[in-house]
Design a protein around this motif. Structure first.
Motif, PDB file in Angstrom:
ATOM      1  N   GLY A  36      30.819 -55.205 -21.058  1.00 12.09           N
ATOM      2  CA  GLY A  36      31.730 -54.107 -21.362  1.00 12.09           C
ATOM      3  C   GLY A  36      31.095 -52.770 -21.017  1.00 12.09           C
ATOM      4  N   PRO A  37      31.882 -51.700 -21.066  1.00  7.17           N
ATOM      5  CA  PRO A  37      31.357 -50.366 -20.740  1.00  7.17           C
ATOM      6  C   PRO A  37      30.420 -49.863 -21.828  1.00  7.17           C
ATOM      7  CG  PRO A  37      33.610 -50.204 -21.550  1.00  7.17           C
ATOM      8  CD  PRO A  37      33.315 -51.669 -21.412  1.00  7.17           C
ATOM      9  N   SER A  38      29.739 -48.778 -21.562  1.00  9.09           N
ATOM     10  CA  SER A  38      28.829 -48.181 -22.541  1.00  9.09           C
ATOM     11  C   SER A  38      29.583 -47.850 -23.827  1.00  9.09           C
ATOM     12  CB  SER A  38      28.196 -46.903 -21.974  1.00  9.09           C
ATOM     13  OG  SER A  38      27.425 -47.204 -20.823  1.00  9.09           O
ATOM     14  N   GLY A  39      28.960 -48.160 -24.951  1.00 11.83           N
ATOM     15  CA  GLY A  39      29.568 -47.845 -26.237  1.00 11.83           C
ATOM     16  C   GLY A  39      30.586 -48.848 -26.721  1.00 11.83           C
ATOM     17  N   CYS A  40      30.701 -50.009 -26.047  1.00 13.38           N
ATOM     18  CA  CYS A  40      31.729 -50.979 -26.432  1.00 13.38           C
ATOM     19  C   CYS A  40      31.302 -51.857 -27.604  1.00 13.38           C
ATOM     20  CB  CYS A  40      32.113 -51.854 -25.242  1.00 13.38           C
ATOM     21  SG  CYS A  40      30.839 -53.043 -24.759  1.00 13.38           S
ATOM     22  N   GLY A  41      29.996 -51.887 -27.927  1.00 14.05           N
ATOM     23  CA  GLY A  41      29.522 -52.680 -29.059  1.00 14.05           C
ATOM     24  C   GLY A  41      28.719 -53.908 -28.675  1.00 14.05           C
ATOM     25  N   LYS A  42      28.481 -54.101 -27.371  1.00 13.20           N
ATOM     26  CA  LYS A  42      27.780 -55.321 -26.947  1.00 13.20           C
ATOM     27  C   LYS A  42      26.315 -55.342 -27.399  1.00 13.20           C
ATOM     28  CE  LYS A  42      27.124 -53.433 -22.246  1.00 13.20           C
ATOM     29  NZ  LYS A  42      27.684 -52.092 -22.559  1.00 13.20           N
ATOM     30  N   SER A  43      25.596 -54.225 -27.249  1.00 13.81           N
ATOM     31  CA  SER A  43      24.201 -54.174 -27.685  1.00 13.81           C
ATOM     32  C   SER A  43      24.090 -54.216 -29.204  1.00 13.81           C
ATOM     33  CB  SER A  43      23.503 -52.918 -27.139  1.00 13.81           C
ATOM     34  OG  SER A  43      23.305 -53.013 -25.746  1.00 13.81           O
ATOM     35  N   THR A  44      25.053 -53.625 -29.894  1.00 14.30           N
ATOM     36  CA  THR A  44      25.059 -53.689 -31.352  1.00 14.30           C
ATOM     37  C   THR A  44      25.247 -55.124 -31.825  1.00 14.30           C
ATOM     38  OG1 THR A  44      25.968 -51.444 -31.492  1.00 14.30           O
ATOM     39  CG2 THR A  44      26.189 -52.835 -33.439  1.00 14.30           C
ATOM     40  N   THR A  45      26.116 -55.865 -31.155  1.00 15.09           N
ATOM     41  CA  THR A  45      26.310 -57.281 -31.488  1.00 15.09           C
ATOM     42  C   THR A  45      25.010 -58.049 -31.309  1.00 15.09           C
ATOM     43  OG1 THR A  45      28.635 -57.170 -30.782  1.00 15.09           O
ATOM     44  CG2 THR A  45      27.636 -59.362 -30.942  1.00 15.09           C
ATOM     45  N   LEU A  46      24.335 -57.806 -30.188  1.00 13.28           N
ATOM     46  CA  LEU A  46      23.066 -58.487 -29.924  1.00 13.28           C
ATOM     47  C   LEU A  46      22.019 -58.113 -30.978  1.00 13.28           C
ATOM     48  CD1 LEU A  46      22.012 -60.338 -27.526  1.00 13.28           C
ATOM     49  CD2 LEU A  46      20.750 -58.332 -26.790  1.00 13.28           C
ATOM     50  N   SER A  47      21.957 -56.842 -31.343  1.00 10.54           N
ATOM     51  CA  SER A  47      20.986 -56.393 -32.345  1.00 10.54           C
ATOM     52  C   SER A  47      21.263 -57.010 -33.712  1.00 10.54           C
ATOM     53  CB  SER A  47      21.011 -54.864 -32.452  1.00 10.54           C
ATOM     54  OG  SER A  47      20.533 -54.272 -31.260  1.00 10.54           O
ATOM     55  N   CYS A  48      22.527 -57.218 -34.032  1.00  7.86           N
ATOM     56  CA  CYS A  48      22.872 -57.872 -35.299  1.00  7.86           C
ATOM     57  C   CYS A  48      22.420 -59.331 -35.296  1.00  7.86           C
ATOM     58  CB  CYS A  48      24.382 -57.787 -35.547  1.00  7.86           C
ATOM     59  SG  CYS A  48      24.974 -56.129 -35.991  1.00  7.86           S
ATOM     60  N   ILE A  49      22.589 -60.013 -34.156  1.00  5.28           N
ATOM     61  CA  ILE A  49      22.133 -61.400 -34.047  1.00  5.28           C
ATOM     62  C   ILE A  49      20.617 -61.461 -34.156  1.00  5.28           C
ATOM     63  CG2 ILE A  49      22.002 -63.399 -32.511  1.00  5.28           C
ATOM     64  CD1 ILE A  49      24.732 -62.541 -31.372  1.00  5.28           C
ATOM     65  N   ALA A  50      19.927 -60.492 -33.532  1.00  7.20           N
ATOM     66  CA  ALA A  50      18.464 -60.455 -33.552  1.00  7.20           C
ATOM     67  C   ALA A  50      17.905 -60.073 -34.917  1.00  7.20           C
ATOM     68  CB  ALA A  50      17.962 -59.470 -32.497  1.00  7.20           C
ATOM     69  N   GLY A  51      18.721 -59.409 -35.744  1.00  6.13           N
ATOM     70  CA  GLY A  51      18.244 -58.926 -37.035  1.00  6.13           C
ATOM     71  C   GLY A  51      17.715 -57.512 -36.981  1.00  6.13           C
ATOM     72  N   LEU A  52      17.862 -56.853 -35.833  1.00  3.63           N
ATOM     73  CA  LEU A  52      17.411 -55.465 -35.693  1.00  3.63           C
ATOM     74  C   LEU A  52      18.396 -54.492 -36.331  1.00  3.63           C
ATOM     75  CD1 LEU A  52      16.183 -55.621 -31.983  1.00  3.63           C
ATOM     76  CD2 LEU A  52      14.836 -55.885 -34.072  1.00  3.63           C
ATOM     77  N   GLU A  53      19.632 -54.921 -36.496  1.00  3.79           N
ATOM     78  CA  GLU A  53      20.648 -54.159 -37.215  1.00  3.79           C
ATOM     79  C   GLU A  53      21.220 -55.054 -38.311  1.00  3.79           C
ATOM     80  OE1 GLU A  53      21.538 -51.111 -36.990  1.00  3.79           O
ATOM     81  OE2 GLU A  53      20.854 -50.427 -35.025  1.00  3.79           O
ATOM     82  N   LYS A  54      21.493 -54.482 -39.461  1.00  7.95           N
ATOM     83  CA  LYS A  54      22.118 -55.230 -40.546  1.00  7.95           C
ATOM     84  C   LYS A  54      23.618 -54.977 -40.514  1.00  7.95           C
ATOM     85  CE  LYS A  54      21.855 -56.192 -45.488  1.00  7.95           C
ATOM     86  NZ  LYS A  54      21.179 -55.859 -46.763  1.00  7.95           N
ATOM     87  N   PRO A  55      24.426 -56.000 -40.306  1.00  9.11           N
ATOM     88  CA  PRO A  55      25.882 -55.803 -40.243  1.00  9.11           C
ATOM     89  C   PRO A  55      26.440 -55.290 -41.570  1.00  9.11           C
ATOM     90  CG  PRO A  55      25.250 -57.955 -39.358  1.00  9.11           C
ATOM     91  CD  PRO A  55      24.044 -57.396 -40.051  1.00  9.11           C
TER      92      PRO A  55
END
Length: 376
Positions: A36-55
């Motif tokens: 997806g384009p920049s800002g679509c949430g793809k990296s945030t989704t990956l970070s949540c799976i990795a545990g780098l972000e808490k959903p």
């Protein structure tokens, strides 16, 4: 290796929702791409799976192991998830040799030193860099650094590999070579891989399945062929490849066919339609430039095609094809043709199976809307 299951994943930042109840199931051994384009949430989704972000809410699990559950408050920290991750910047320690870079995650996991040497040698050998183990990152090319980052992510045998735009720092030629090499390595290892990119060609070439995201929403999940040939929404069609878009109004629907009126072009034509359309609906008609052709302005319904009257604006020779820009009302339609010589008044002929009909969206992201609005 077990499936990765993401259920109703939501993430808020400072009161703004950046992920809206995302549901994904990533199969064992699959190369799965978030696109997806920049800002679509793809990296945030990956970070949540990795545990780098808490959903904010939702649920993330791998097999029987639950990593996050918003209802119970369960959250497994990243170091306890046994996931390998490669960042866009590679994040190599510059003061360490390649061997020392790969040793670090093993030391954190308290792997015995004798075993470390074997694991490091095997990981570097997989990426073809075992002979450079004593070099420092600054002594390597960008492509070699990318391989070291991948080796470091694989050295402790993670259950899942997470890749956040790992090829974006490479030039075009190296990117092509790296994606072939990376896909081959992933297939040989059989490791479940979640890949983030904004590059549609990269996603189509490498993925078993693709999830297209926009503004924090999941628009479509499917094989590369499904995503390209049968985009579920006009937004997906706009982002994946090139498409022509015509806005019109349904005047009648009969026997699975809709008659669409385009006042700005003084045109009317019929296209296949499912049962979700009725007279008066505002719609978007989409088709790919490579599926269209040009015919003489006097042509009548060749091969059951949709015919759109227009006039040639420009032509461009690009080797394997001629690219035509054709005026259709206030819009410019793009047509790829195998031969030149067309000028003046023509008709754009599009096979009916190449035409997609969508409800006109009132909430299209700005960057996608720009792709859809090709006007004269």
């Amino acid at each position: 290796m077990p499936d990765v299951v993401v259920t109703q994943l939501k993430k808020d930042f400072a009161g703004a929702t950046v992920l809206h109840e995302v549901d994904l199931t990533i199969r064992d051994g699959e190369f799965f791409t978030l696109l997806g384009p920049s800002g679509c949430g793809k990296s945030t989704t990956l970070s949540c799976i990795a545990g780098l972000e808490k959903p904010t809410s939702g649920r993330i699990s791998i097999g029987e192991e639950l990593f996050f559950d918003g209802d119970s408050g369960r959250f497994t920290p990243p170091e306890a998830r046994n996931l390998g991750m490669v960042f866009q910047s590679y994040a190599l320690w510059p003061h360490m040799t390649l061997e020392q870079n790969l040793a670090m995650p093993l030391q954190l996991r308290k792997v015995p030193k004798t075993e470390q040497r074997t694991l490091i040698r095997d990981a570097l050998d997989r990426v073809g860099l075992a002979h450079l183990k004593d070099r420092y990152p600054h002594q390597l090319s960008g492509g070699q650094q990318q391989r070291v980052a991948l080796a470091r992510a694989l050295v402790y045998s993670p259950r899942v590999l997470l890749l956040d735009e790992p090829l974006s720092n490479l030039d075009a030629k190296l990117r092509e070579q790296a994606r072939v090499w990376l896909k081959r390595l992933q297939s040989e290892l059989g490791i479940t891989t979640i890949y983030v990119t904004h590059d549609q060609e990269e996603a189509l070439a490498m993925s078993d399945r693709i999830a297209v995201m926009s503004a924090g929403y999941l628009l479509q999940v499917g094989s590369p062929e499904d995503i390209y040939e049968r985009p579920a929404t006009a937004e997906v069609a706009a982002f994946i490849g090139r498409s022509n878009f015509i806005e019109g109004t349904v005047s009648t629907v009969t026997g699975g066919r809709a008659r669409v009126t385009v006042p700005e072009a003084t045109a009317e034509f019929e296209v296949p339609a499912d049962g979700g359309f009725s007279a008066g609906d505002l719609v978007t008609v989409a088709f790919r430039p490579e599926r269209a052709t040009l015919v003489d302005s006097a042509a009548v319904d060749p091969d059951a095609s949709v015919l759109l009257p227009g006039s040639v604006l420009t032509t461009a020779y690009v080797g394997s094809r001629i690219e035509y820009s054709v005026r259709f009302g206030t819009r410019t339609l793009l047509v790829d043709h195998y031969r030149g010589g067309f000028a003046g008044t023509v008709k754009v002929a599009v096979p009916e199976d190449a035409v997609r009909l969508y409800p006109r969206s009132a909430a299209v992201p700005e960057e996608v809307e720009e792709l859809m609005a090709v006007t004269v």
